[in-house]
Write a protein that holds these residues in place. Structure first.
Motif, mmCIF file in Angstrom:
data_model
loop_
_atom_site.group_PDB
_atom_site.id
_atom_site.type_symbol
_atom_site.label_atom_id
_atom_site.label_comp_id
_atom_site.label_asym_id
_atom_site.label_seq_id
_atom_site.Cartn_x
_atom_site.Cartn_y
_atom_site.Cartn_z
ATOM 1 N N SER A 3 13.541 -22.829 16.209
ATOM 2 C CA SER A 3 14.232 -23.102 14.947
ATOM 3 C C SER A 3 13.504 -24.212 14.220
ATOM 4 N N LEU A 4 13.453 -24.120 12.883
ATOM 5 C CA LEU A 4 12.729 -25.086 12.061
ATOM 6 C C LEU A 4 13.704 -25.794 11.156
ATOM 7 N N HIS A 5 13.827 -27.118 11.342
ATOM 8 C CA HIS A 5 14.743 -27.931 10.550
ATOM 9 C C HIS A 5 13.929 -29.019 9.848
ATOM 10 N N GLY A 6 13.731 -28.817 8.542
ATOM 11 C CA GLY A 6 12.903 -29.786 7.819
ATOM 12 C C GLY A 6 11.479 -29.760 8.353
ATOM 13 N N ASP A 7 11.012 -30.921 8.839
ATOM 14 C CA ASP A 7 9.658 -30.959 9.405
ATOM 15 C C ASP A 7 9.660 -30.933 10.931
ATOM 16 N N LEU A 8 10.827 -30.645 11.532
ATOM 17 C CA LEU A 8 10.913 -30.607 12.990
ATOM 18 C C LEU A 8 11.093 -29.178 13.483
ATOM 19 N N LEU A 9 10.182 -28.753 14.360
ATOM 20 C CA LEU A 9 10.249 -27.450 14.994
ATOM 21 C C LEU A 9 10.818 -27.636 16.392
ATOM 22 N N GLU A 10 11.968 -26.996 16.676
ATOM 23 C CA GLU A 10 12.620 -27.097 17.972
ATOM 24 C C GLU A 10 12.343 -25.815 18.771
#
Length: 633
Positions: free
Chosen positions: A573-580
């Motif tokens: 999942s991609l939230h803003g500039d953070l890829l989890e």
């Protein structure tokens, strides 16, 4: 020891271009010291004169400092090749007999010799009749570390021509005639640039003063890709007119903002405020903008033996460093000589003593004290300092590996490595090599007893070697870790990497170790704990033998299920500039790649991983053990 500075102002007429027709040059410079074999024998000494700025000049004469007593059969000669006939040197250009007078052997050629583009050997010969004052070391040299400046042949010790004396240069004054200039600086080396794209890269250029005046300042033009940089350097201490001296000039240059390579040139345009009169004012090279900077993982290779009484300090060094840096300290222990754990006949460093170690096969260290000549309080103070020094050296290669049992009997270990480079190599020297190590090796009988010279010694109370003092002179039932039980060729496996390597392209390679094949050099089977085996994979420069980077993996319990491919539970999942990234299987290799193919992240993960993705990246590819996920903003 005496100080000799080549005098470049012999006799000249000053013209508007400040040129002169005669000059004296010397392959040696700086501090001069005596050198010799200490034997009564015949010597032949030569230096190879091959410099573009001297091509076409005339050698008029040669003067060599040489003792005058206790020697005979002196001559000075020129040769296009160093050859022996009947054990004697036969110069093919000319040879003039001479006598050393007042400490100098000097000749003037009746017909001056034109220095060709391919160079010429300038040499002299003499015989030491008696070992008297000065004749045990009759040759004068400078310690400048330049190959080609000191060739030696002698009748007793050096029976073949060779550059045996490195790092020396022969002290000899050559009187030349030609068109020489006052202000001339040549570029002798221009190393490639390499660093993170868009960043400032610290590098160097190597220059020589080829004029007969000292250099106080230079102005230069550097071009990197489409960028042009002009600069000036003022030398607090002028560069003396020593014709063969190399001087490093530090540079800071901006690399291209896009990964790749581009032309790179450097030219010295002005010397001492006037036009540079050098034949070679500049050079061309390449600049490489890396998509990312791989972290170097140094390989520490220790050399030891159960028969070696001082070697236990190496075991302490490896044990302490492994405890301090369990995720990054990679080491392999080679047992030598009549040792039941000696398994490798051709060692990576065949001159290695015991105890000793090499880091990346280039840095020689003590396995506990590191670079220090004294006993370190802790291994981290000793070899730890050297290891961190190696860790800070840049690398262009990245390697990862996965090792697993391929059978339920746990005999065959499948090893899969993946290698990528942050720059292209059209003729790559790199190969992959593998090492299998075992922890907890032990055995019974005298051959397995570790000699221990630290037993009962004083002066180690405040060091990590104190535990050895309380052990007996010969230690029974000792456990040995990191022991090399099998290895491929140290220079790497031919064909393991292609000769033409592309930037960021990933290259896979497969290899198998068989535990049933493990034998020591006496042909005896070694009993290993199959739960305590480790595989090391290295990128090796097959030309220099140096290790560019390495990785290590243990061999996990056999599960009967192939570890290739990601679990169905992996999700992104991609939230803003953070890829989890979640649901990552144990010791999985994760890569995150931008839409243009450049690598944003690569490394091992377990369970989950969080990667920061630049805002400009609209699409990324996540690859977990070969299974790909496409993510878009």
């Amino acid at each position: 020891m005496r100080k000799f500075i080549s005098s470049l102002l012999i006799c000249f007429s000053l013209c508007p271009m400040r040129a002169q027709t005669e000059m004296v040059v010397n392959p040696a410079y700086g501090d001069i010291r005596p050198w010799g074999t200490g034997k009564a024998e015949s010597y032949d000494v030569a230096a190879f004169v091959c410099d573009g700025s001297l091509t076409g000049s005339l050698i008029k004469g040669v003067s060599i400092p040489l003792v005058s007593e206790g020697i005979s059969d002196c001559s000075v000669w020129l040769a296009s090749v160093l050859e022996l006939s009947g054990g004697e040197t036969r110069p093919d250009i000319c040879e003039i007999d001479a006598v050393s007078e007042d400490g100098w052997l000097s000749v003037v050629f009746s017909e001056p010799y034109v220095i060709p583009a391919e160079g010429v050997y300038v040499g002299y010969s003499f015989t030491v009749n008696d070992i008297v004052d000065g004749t045990s070391e009759p040759v004068n040299v400078a310690e400048i570390g330049a190959s080609g400046r000191f060739y030696v042949h002698s009748s007793r010790k050096y029976k073949k021509w060779g550059d045996y004396g490195l790092p020396y240069a022969a002290d000899m004054q050559l009187t030349l005639e030609g068109d020489f200039h006052a202000d001339a600086v040549s570029v002798s080396q221009l190393p490639e640039l390499g660093g993170l794209h868009g960043e400032v890269c610290d590098s160097k250029v190597i220059i020589r003063n080829h004029g007969f005046e000292a250099v106080k300042s230079i102005e230069y033009v550097a071009e990197v890709g489409a960028s042009t940089i002009e600069g000036r350097i003022d030398f607090p201490i002028p560069l003396e007119p020593e014709y063969f001296r190399d001087v490093e000039i530090p540079l800071s240059l901006q690399l291209d903002s896009n990964p790749g390579d581009s032309p790179y040139s450097f030219r010295v345009s002005i010397v001492n405020g006037v036009e540079n009169r050098s034949y070679n004012p500049g050079m061309e090279s390449r600049a490489y903008s890396y998509p990312y900077l791989p972290q170097r993982v140094p390989l520490v290779e220790e050399y030891t033996g159960v028969w070696c009484g001082w070697c236990p300090r190496g075991a302490v060094g490896m044990e302490r460093m492994s405890a301090l840096y369990p995720d990054s300290f990679v080491y392999a222990v080679y047992h030598k000589g009549e040792d039941p754990m000696a398994t490798v006949d051709a060692l990576p460093s065949d001159d290695a003593l015991a105890p000793s170690a090499y880091i990346d096969r280039t840095l020689f260290v003590d396995p506990y004290n590191g670079l220090s000549a004294e006993t370190a309080v802790t291994a981290d103070d000793g070899i730890g300092e050297a290891w961190r020094q190696a860790q800070s050296v840049g690398t262009t290669g990245f390697i990862s590996l996965k090792a697993q049992w391929s059978d339920s009997d746990k005999d065959v270990i499948d090893v899969d490595s993946r290698v990528s480079f942050v720059r292209r190599y059209s003729t790559s020297p790199y190969r992959v090599a593998y090492i299998l190590t075992a922890d907890g090796l032990h055995g019974e009988g005298p051959l397995w007893m570790q000699s221990n010279y630290y037993s009962g010694q004083e002066g180690y109370d405040n060091t990590e070697l104190a535990s050895l003092v309380d052990l007996p002179r010969h230690v029974a039932d000792m456990r040995f870790d990191g022991v090399v039980v099998s290895a491929t060729d140290a220079d790497g496996m031919e064909g393991s990497l292609p000769g033409d390597v592309a930037m960021s392209e990933e290259y896979g390679h497969h290899y198998e170790f068989r535990v049933s094949d493990i034998r020591n050099l006496m042909g005896e089977e070694l009993s290993v704990d199959k739960n305590r085996l480790h595989v090391i994979a290295c990128i090796v420069n097959s030309v220099t033998g140096a290790v560019e980077n390495c990785a290590i993996s243990d061999v996990p319990e056999y599960s009967g299920i192939s570890a290739v491919g990601a679990s169905d539970d992996v999700s992104c999942s991609l939230h803003g500039d953070l890829l989890e990234i979640s649901g990552v299987p144990s010791r999985s290799f994760v890569r995150v790649i931008g839409a243009d193919g450049h690598v944003i992240y690569k490394g091992y993960a377990e369970g989950s991983a969080t990667v920061r993705v630049p805002e400009e990246e609209r699409i990324v590819i996540v690859n977990v053990n070969g299974r790909a996920f496409k993510m878009a903003r």
